[in-house]
Design a protein around this motif. Structure first.
Motif, mmCIF file in Angstrom:
data_model
loop_
_atom_site.group_PDB
_atom_site.id
_atom_site.type_symbol
_atom_site.label_atom_id
_atom_site.label_comp_id
_atom_site.label_asym_id
_atom_site.label_seq_id
_atom_site.Cartn_x
_atom_site.Cartn_y
_atom_site.Cartn_z
ATOM 1 N N GLN A 35 1.235 -1.380 0.196
ATOM 2 C CA GLN A 35 0.283 -0.043 0.087
ATOM 3 C C GLN A 35 1.418 1.470 -0.055
ATOM 4 O OE1 GLN A 35 -3.730 0.098 0.129
ATOM 5 N NE2 GLN A 35 -3.083 1.957 -0.145
ATOM 6 N N HIS A 36 1.654 1.068 0.574
ATOM 7 C CA HIS A 36 2.732 2.628 0.808
ATOM 8 C C HIS A 36 3.219 2.969 -0.467
ATOM 9 C CE1 HIS A 36 5.380 5.429 2.349
ATOM 10 N NE2 HIS A 36 5.838 4.512 2.059
ATOM 11 N N VAL A 37 4.039 1.505 -1.232
ATOM 12 C CA VAL A 37 3.904 1.925 -2.467
ATOM 13 C C VAL A 37 3.392 1.957 -3.058
ATOM 14 C CG1 VAL A 37 5.224 0.765 -4.544
ATOM 15 C CG2 VAL A 37 5.890 0.181 -1.926
ATOM 16 N N VAL A 38 2.466 1.435 -3.630
ATOM 17 C CA VAL A 38 1.351 2.301 -3.879
ATOM 18 C C VAL A 38 1.074 3.808 -4.454
ATOM 19 C CG1 VAL A 38 -1.231 1.785 -5.062
ATOM 20 C CG2 VAL A 38 0.588 -0.153 -5.315
ATOM 21 N N ASN A 39 0.480 4.605 -2.968
ATOM 22 C CA ASN A 39 0.607 5.737 -2.673
ATOM 23 C C ASN A 39 1.540 6.808 -3.233
ATOM 24 O OD1 ASN A 39 -1.317 4.615 -1.072
ATOM 25 N ND2 ASN A 39 -0.864 4.799 1.181
ATOM 26 N N CYS A 40 3.019 5.792 -2.370
ATOM 27 C CA CYS A 40 3.946 6.866 -3.434
ATOM 28 C C CYS A 40 4.139 6.353 -5.239
ATOM 29 C CB CYS A 40 4.952 5.960 -2.785
ATOM 30 S SG CYS A 40 5.527 7.079 -1.179
ATOM 31 N N LEU A 41 3.743 5.996 -5.773
ATOM 32 C CA LEU A 41 3.701 5.913 -6.845
ATOM 33 C C LEU A 41 3.036 6.831 -7.381
ATOM 34 C CD1 LEU A 41 4.566 2.091 -7.584
ATOM 35 C CD2 LEU A 41 6.125 4.233 -7.646
ATOM 36 N N VAL A 42 1.821 6.933 -7.044
ATOM 37 C CA VAL A 42 0.574 7.372 -7.450
ATOM 38 C C VAL A 42 1.027 8.616 -6.941
ATOM 39 C CG1 VAL A 42 -2.313 8.332 -7.241
ATOM 40 C CG2 VAL A 42 -0.990 5.412 -7.539
ATOM 41 N N ARG A 43 1.455 8.860 -6.067
ATOM 42 C CA ARG A 43 1.233 10.293 -5.815
ATOM 43 C C ARG A 43 2.503 11.068 -6.936
ATOM 44 N NH1 ARG A 43 3.263 9.836 -0.303
ATOM 45 N NH2 ARG A 43 0.756 9.780 -0.087
ATOM 46 N N TYR A 44 3.774 10.700 -6.979
ATOM 47 C CA TYR A 44 4.871 11.488 -7.651
ATOM 48 C C TYR A 44 4.514 11.331 -8.993
ATOM 49 C CZ TYR A 44 6.151 12.355 -2.673
ATOM 50 O OH TYR A 44 5.959 13.235 -1.461
ATOM 51 N N LEU A 45 4.194 10.210 -9.388
ATOM 52 C CA LEU A 45 4.889 9.555 -10.716
ATOM 53 C C LEU A 45 3.649 10.314 -11.891
ATOM 54 C CD1 LEU A 45 6.168 6.180 -10.844
ATOM 55 C CD2 LEU A 45 7.198 8.250 -10.520
ATOM 56 N N PRO A 46 3.869 11.577 -12.500
ATOM 57 C CA PRO A 46 2.611 11.778 -13.480
ATOM 58 C C PRO A 46 1.733 10.182 -14.189
ATOM 59 C CG PRO A 46 4.987 12.225 -14.598
ATOM 60 C CD PRO A 46 5.342 11.326 -13.179
ATOM 61 N N GLY A 47 0.673 10.874 -14.513
ATOM 62 C CA GLY A 47 -0.297 9.409 -15.123
ATOM 63 C C GLY A 47 -0.078 8.175 -14.468
ATOM 64 N N MET A 48 0.851 8.128 -13.232
ATOM 65 C CA MET A 48 0.551 6.505 -12.390
ATOM 66 C C MET A 48 -0.421 6.689 -11.881
ATOM 67 S SD MET A 48 2.050 3.882 -11.916
ATOM 68 C CE MET A 48 3.494 4.175 -12.763
ATOM 69 N N GLY A 49 -1.761 5.129 -12.465
ATOM 70 C CA GLY A 49 -3.118 5.423 -11.482
ATOM 71 C C GLY A 49 -3.094 4.030 -11.049
ATOM 72 N N PRO A 50 -3.713 3.594 -9.655
ATOM 73 C CA PRO A 50 -3.633 2.507 -8.530
ATOM 74 C C PRO A 50 -3.625 1.316 -9.594
ATOM 75 C CG PRO A 50 -5.789 4.102 -8.466
ATOM 76 C CD PRO A 50 -4.817 4.894 -9.841
#
Length: 96
Positions: A35-50
């Motif tokens: 969950q933490h990895v997913v949250n970080c990827l979605v928060r910081y990487l443009p266009g990254m969806g869940p």
């Protein structure tokens, strides 16, 4: 072309070099939750969806790493720093 087969460039003409592209790679660790990895990827990487972030989190877990973003050097450095500050285990930036 010179006699030796080497092309000469007239004075005053600049050669354009491609701006370096780098890969941002997250490594598997025993600290961060999916969950933490997913949250970080979605928060910081443009266009990254869940959904894509979950796929990458599973790839990180099963294969030991995943390229989560690739592009221009300045952006890659920013995303690498942001993910690292969130506690994700990062590989050094790699040339694309």
């Amino acid at each position: 072309m010179a006699a030796s087969g080497v092309q000469t460039i007239p004075a005053g003409i600049r050669q354009r070099q491609r701006y370096p592209h780098l890969r941002v790679v997250v490594l598997d660790d025993d600290v961060n939750t999916f969950q933490h990895v997913v949250n970080c990827l979605v928060r910081y990487l443009p266009g990254m969806g869940p959904d894509r972030a979950w796929e990458l989190a599973h790839q990180i877990d099963s294969e030991g790493s995943a390229v989560v973003w690739s592009g221009p050097q300045e952006q890659a450095e920013l995303y690498h720093q942001q993910l690292s500050q969130e506690g994700l285990t990062m590989a050094p930036l790699e040339r694309d």
